[in-house]
Design an enzyme around this catalytic site. Structure first.
Site, PDB file in Angstrom:
ATOM      1  N   THR A   1       0.844  -1.189   0.000  1.00  0.00           N
ATOM      2  CA  THR A   1       0.000   0.000   0.000  1.00  0.00           C
ATOM      3  C   THR A   1       0.883   1.244   0.000  1.00  0.00           C
ATOM      4  OG1 THR A   1      -0.168   0.101   2.438  1.00  0.00           O
ATOM      5  CG2 THR A   1      -1.820  -1.215   1.262  1.00  0.00           C
ATOM      6  N   GLY A   2       0.378   2.306  -0.597  1.00  0.00           N
ATOM      7  CA  GLY A   2       1.210   3.502  -0.731  1.00  0.00           C
ATOM      8  C   GLY A   2       2.437   3.209  -1.555  1.00  0.00           C
TER       9      GLY A   2
ATOM     10  N   TYR B   1       1.916  12.062  14.866  1.00  0.00           N
ATOM     11  CA  TYR B   1       2.504  11.054  13.984  1.00  0.00           C
ATOM     12  C   TYR B   1       3.208   9.970  14.796  1.00  0.00           C
ATOM     13  CZ  TYR B   1       5.627   8.955  10.519  1.00  0.00           C
ATOM     14  OH  TYR B   1       6.316   8.060   9.735  1.00  0.00           O
TER      15      TYR B   1
ATOM     16  N   SER C   1       8.277   3.562  12.605  1.00  0.00           N
ATOM     17  CA  SER C   1       9.110   4.765  12.491  1.00  0.00           C
ATOM     18  C   SER C   1       9.900   4.944  13.771  1.00  0.00           C
ATOM     19  CB  SER C   1       8.243   6.009  12.260  1.00  0.00           C
ATOM     20  OG  SER C   1       9.007   7.193  12.381  1.00  0.00           O
TER      21      SER C   1
ATOM     22  N   ILE D   1       9.562   4.829  -0.243  1.00  0.00           N
ATOM     23  CA  ILE D   1       9.825   3.475   0.250  1.00  0.00           C
ATOM     24  C   ILE D   1       8.870   2.470  -0.373  1.00  0.00           C
ATOM     25  CG2 ILE D   1       9.711   2.018   2.318  1.00  0.00           C
ATOM     26  CD1 ILE D   1      10.720   4.490   3.909  1.00  0.00           C
ATOM     27  N   GLY D   2       7.601   2.841  -0.529  1.00  0.00           N
ATOM     28  CA  GLY D   2       6.631   1.922  -1.095  1.00  0.00           C
ATOM     29  C   GLY D   2       6.981   1.514  -2.511  1.00  0.00           C
TER      30      GLY D   2
END
Length: 247
Positions: free
Chosen positions: A12-13, A150, A137, A18-19
């Site tokens: 996804t993304g 976040y 993260s 990175i995706g």
């Protein structure tokens, strides 16, 4: 022989950063990769960069009903699903006095809700031995000013990784979390429009290896977690951070 020959993967993304790097690497290792993204033009470009080993499905993970099209595309292939990289997400800076309901809701809906409902929706498609990789993260481990919302979403994802690993172990499904440090992606540089290089230099100064990461380096770690090379790993965090949270 690729490490993922004959496997089906979902990223996804997967249209940038990175995706995209991960989708390209998984396909290079023999997987057919289903990529999601919100913008059709970017999705088409990502699929074109991979070729016939990729299928693009326009989907916004913050809208759970849009994930149904992703499930349909995977089911139509008839091979189930072997790898999930729940990567879609993002965030913006907001100091404590400036956090709004909209900021909080949007970030949690995309990062936490998007991850939860992506994995939940594809769960019936997962083959025995499947690998689910969540996008963590280093922000969940440190105190970055003005990044609390976040960071909180990524702490929630870390908790998901542990709990789901315990829930799914008896089904032969592994769940791990990849934890990038600062990586030069559109998402990172987009946090400081007009001051991109200053942001990258500041992030590099915090990393013992003296630089920010490249998307391809995170993709290599995701491949490791997706493959049989990590067959005795579940519930783990794999830090790919240049030592920033280790030293």
């Amino acid at each position: 022989m690729g490490q993922l020959d004959g496997k089906t993967a979902l990223v996804t993304g997967g249209t940038s950063g990175i995706g995209l790097a991960t989708a390209q690497r998984l396909a290079a290792e023999g997987a057919h990769v289903v990529i999601t993204g919100r913008r059709q033009e970017a999705l088409d470009a990502a699929v074109a960069s991979i070729g016939k080993a990729a299928t693009g499905v326009r989907s916004d993970v913050s809208e759970p009903e849009e994930l149904d099209a992703v499930v349909d595309a995977i089911r139509a292939r008839g091979n189930g699903l072997d790898v999930v990289f729940a990567n879609a997400g993002g965030g913006e800076f907001a100091a404590l006095p400036d956090i709004t309901v909209e900021h909080f809701t949007s970030t949690f809906t995309t990062n936490v809700g998007g991850t939860l409902f992506t994995v939940q929706k594809v769960l019936p498609l997962l083959n025995k031995g499947a690998s689910v990789i969540l996008a963590g993260s280093t922000s969940a481990s440190n105190g970055t000013p003005a990044f609390s919302v976040y960071a909180a979403t990524k702490a929630a994802i870390r908790s998901f990784g542990r709990t789901w690993a315990a829930e799914l172990a008896s089904s032969g499904i592994r769940v791990n979390t990849v934890v990038p440090g600062p990586v030069e992606t559109p998402g990172l540089v987009g946090l400081a429009p007009g001051n991109e290089q200053e942001l990258l230099d500041g992030e590099a100064a915090k990393v013992p290896l003296g630089r920010v990461g490249r998307p391809e380096e995170i993709a290599a770690a995701v491949l490791f977690l997706a493959s049989e090379q990590s067959s005795f790993m579940t519930g783990a965090e794999l830090f790919v951070d240049g030592g920033s949270e280790q030293l």
